[in-house]
Each structure stands twice: as C-alpha cells, then as structure tokens.
Design an enzyme around this catalytic site. Sequence first.
Site, PDB file in Angstrom:
ATOM      1  CE  LYS A  22      -2.996   2.687   3.080  1.00 22.93           C
ATOM      2  NZ  LYS A  22      -2.032   3.734   3.479  1.00 22.93           N
ATOM      3  CG  ASN A  23       2.546   2.611   3.597  1.00 27.01           C
ATOM      4  OD1 ASN A  23       1.400   3.052   3.535  1.00 27.01           O
ATOM      5  ND2 ASN A  23       3.074   2.174   4.725  1.00 27.01           N
ATOM      6  NE  ARG A  97      -0.755  12.210   6.378  1.00 29.06           N
ATOM      7  CZ  ARG A  97      -0.848  13.446   6.804  1.00 29.06           C
ATOM      8  NH1 ARG A  97      -2.033  14.024   6.871  1.00 29.06           N
ATOM      9  NH2 ARG A  97       0.219  14.150   7.146  1.00 29.06           N
ATOM     10  CG  ASP A 121      -5.317   5.741   9.135  1.00 31.22           C
ATOM     11  OD1 ASP A 121      -6.413   5.311   8.785  1.00 31.22           O
ATOM     12  OD2 ASP A 121      -4.238   5.167   8.916  1.00 31.22           O
ATOM     13  CG  ASP A 319       2.056   1.800   9.122  1.00 32.33           C
ATOM     14  OD1 ASP A 319       1.564   2.688   9.837  1.00 32.33           O
ATOM     15  OD2 ASP A 319       2.310   1.965   7.920  1.00 32.33           O
ATOM     16  CG  MET A 341       6.549   7.995  14.773  1.00 33.71           C
ATOM     17  SD  MET A 341       6.778   7.260  13.150  1.00 33.71           S
ATOM     18  CE  MET A 341       6.252   8.600  12.094  1.00 33.71           C
TER      19      MET A 341
END
Length: 434
Positions: A22-23, A97, A121, A319, A341
């Site tokens: 995904k990223n 995003r 998110d 993640d 984070m």
Amino acid sequence: MASLEIEGGYPLRGDIVPQGAKNESLQVLCAVLLTPEPIIMRNLPDIRDTNKLIELLGSLGVSVEKLEEGAYRFEAKDVKPEYMDTPEFASQAASLRGSIMILGPMLARFGRARIPKPGGDKIGRRRLDTHFIGLEKLGAKFNYNAKDGFYHIDGTNLEGCYMLLDEASVTGTANIIMAAVLAKGKTTIYNAACEPYLQQLCHMLNRMGAKISGVGSNLLTIEGVEALGGTEHTLLPDMIEIGSFIGLAAMTGSAITIKNARIDQLGLIPSVFERMGIRLEFRGDDIHIPVHHHYEIDTFIDGSILTVSDHPWPGFTPDLLSIVLVTAVQARGTLLVHQKMFESRLFFVDKLIDMGAQIILCDPHRATVIGLDRKMNLRGIRMSSPDIRAGVSLLIAALSAEGTSIIDNAEQIDRGYQKIDQRLQAVGAKIRRL
C-alpha cells in the site's frame, strides 16, 4: 457503512499471498505525473486508498488502462493542472492523505500545484512541515488560503540545494525527491527516509532517466534532468500485511504459510515477532508459521520487560505496533508497546479490554500488555474500526475470541487490506461482510 461479522475460535490453515505494498503504491502512482510517456505497474493492491488515488490521477487527465488484475498502464501526456481549481478535486484530495504526494510531481513538471488539507487515518497529528520546508528549499512558494482551506504553491523555478530534513518522513522524502529529479542542478537530502518502498521509488525514477545516488541510505544526491521517460515497475509485497498475518497465525493457533514474502526486504519484522516467542520457518521466500499452543515474550538481558517501539527505517515500522500489541494479548509474559509517532494510535485498546485483554494504557503513547497465555479466551463484542491498523488488530482479536464479533466502519480496513474477508475465508475463517 460496511461491517464484518466474525465467528471466532477457529484455527486457520493454508497459504496466503500478500498484496502489493500500500505505502509503495501511493508513492509510485504519483510519479506517473512526471512523464508524458507510458508507465506500466504490476502488483498494485486493490484497496480503497490506491483505487481513490488512481481515480484522482484519471480526473487530472492521466490515461488509465487496467491490463489485468493488479496491472495498469498509465500515460500522463494530457494532464490538466486546471482540474486542481475545481470543487471535485477538493473533495477527492481531501479524502485521501496520499494526495499530498502529487505536489512534488506537479511542481516539477507544471510549475504549480494546489492541495487541501489531506484526510486519512484519525491517529493524531501528522504534520506536513517536512514536505513544505523541503519544497520551499527547492524554490517553491507556498500560500495558505484560510477561506478555501487550500495551499497554493508556485514552483516555476525549482533549483537543487542541500537540505537537512527535520525528520526522516517517508512521504516527505518521496515528495522532495519527485520535485528534485526535474529541478535545475544538484539536490542533496540528508536525514532522508530509506524504507524499502522509498528505495523502490528511487529505482523506478532512475529507470525513467533520473540520476539519484545513495539509494538505501539517509543521504541522497539527485542530479536534475530535463525530462523523464516511461518504465515498467513491480511493487513489493506489503510488509505490514505480512506482519499482520504472522500475528494472526500466532494469536489464533493457526498454521499459515505466507507466500513470496520478499524476506530480504522485511528488516526487523521477523526478529521482533521471534522475540515474542513466535517460531518462523523460512522456506525459500515463504514464511511458514506453525501452530502455536503457547508463545512466550522474551525479556531484555537484565530481565526487564521487553519494549517494542517504532523508529525510522531500518528500525521497526510504526504501522505494525498495533499488530504486535494484539498478538501479545495471548502470549506468556508482559510487553510494553511504545508508539512514539502518533498520540491517538493506541486508543483502540479499550475495545480489547472490553473483550477481556489485560492491558494498561499508561498514556497516549504507551501500553503495557499482560499476556493471558491462553488461560482465558477473549469474548466477542461489537466494535468500530478507528483506523486501518487498529481495524486489523481488532479483526485478529475477533478471530481468536469466543463467540461472534462485529466490526463496524470496515471501510477503514478496506483502505489498506485487499478483499480481506474473502482471503481469510479461503484459509478457514468464519467471516462475512454485512
């Protein structure tokens, strides 16, 4: 609003093939804007965030052709920068995003960009300073209009420079790289992110004609070029999904084989799960997780409680902290999870506590998990998914619990996990979409 109904307590058996990352997809998709020539991508995940970005590219004028499952041909020769001035663009970009990463390519090739505050998110503040400061150092001029909520950016004279990033932001580094490849002169980025997905972006750009050196390190040097060409690119398997399946197998006492995992690109992920007492068998490029009736969390050498925390690559990815946390619920021993984070990412633990987990939320960033060691099963409840990773953590908990659970707001899970209900059904999960 979609919901998932899960009947828990059944072990799973079989093979699972991880989706494309995904990223990585959000970065490389934005890079198609850098050239008018065709780009073919393979192993793109069929998930909401990726599909919404593909729709946005199509609205901007990019020709999109689906070749087969997971494979697309993109051609950005008729891009319409004026589309960024429309209400439709505002709605599309604000809901995703990843849309922030169109800034670098649009500035590099067309000299202007416009972006609303992006969505995504609800896991705490996710500042854009690294993106904006880096692009400003290349010569971009930002103007925020409080009335329409848009950032207006002029990038007509981008020039290379030296910059030391204030944080090793993955998306920030990607945005700056994509702007710098067509800027005049040399750009040096120190404290750059160096995740495998960012390395993939750099390799793809180099195949297109960019001149990026230092790939894989936190010091990148980019020599600007006049234009970029087309290429073909295959995405890595999603390391977050691989980690999720490892946790799922251990938590549910299942025997699962994760196929084609690209083990060489997983960094610390296997070793962190091994420290939680989970046995991993590497079979070529596959990972087999055997049935675990018990698994015991390691301690530090001095006997103190093991802490798992997030760090920039090559440290442990943030993640997967939600997955590590839920996996510890049925372990033997105690684990401290430190999420540095994002200050809201651990707030889903109240739902695990309602299911019977023993967790102390110390503060917004730290949670202590006292493992149940299978002496007591979790119980099914109705709950809602607040974000992608918490949603899958709740899904793992539900699959291990006694009784029936319902997870509302399943669209959050769909943003990051491809047809997760169908793929888990194929290995024996009793799950259906409501």
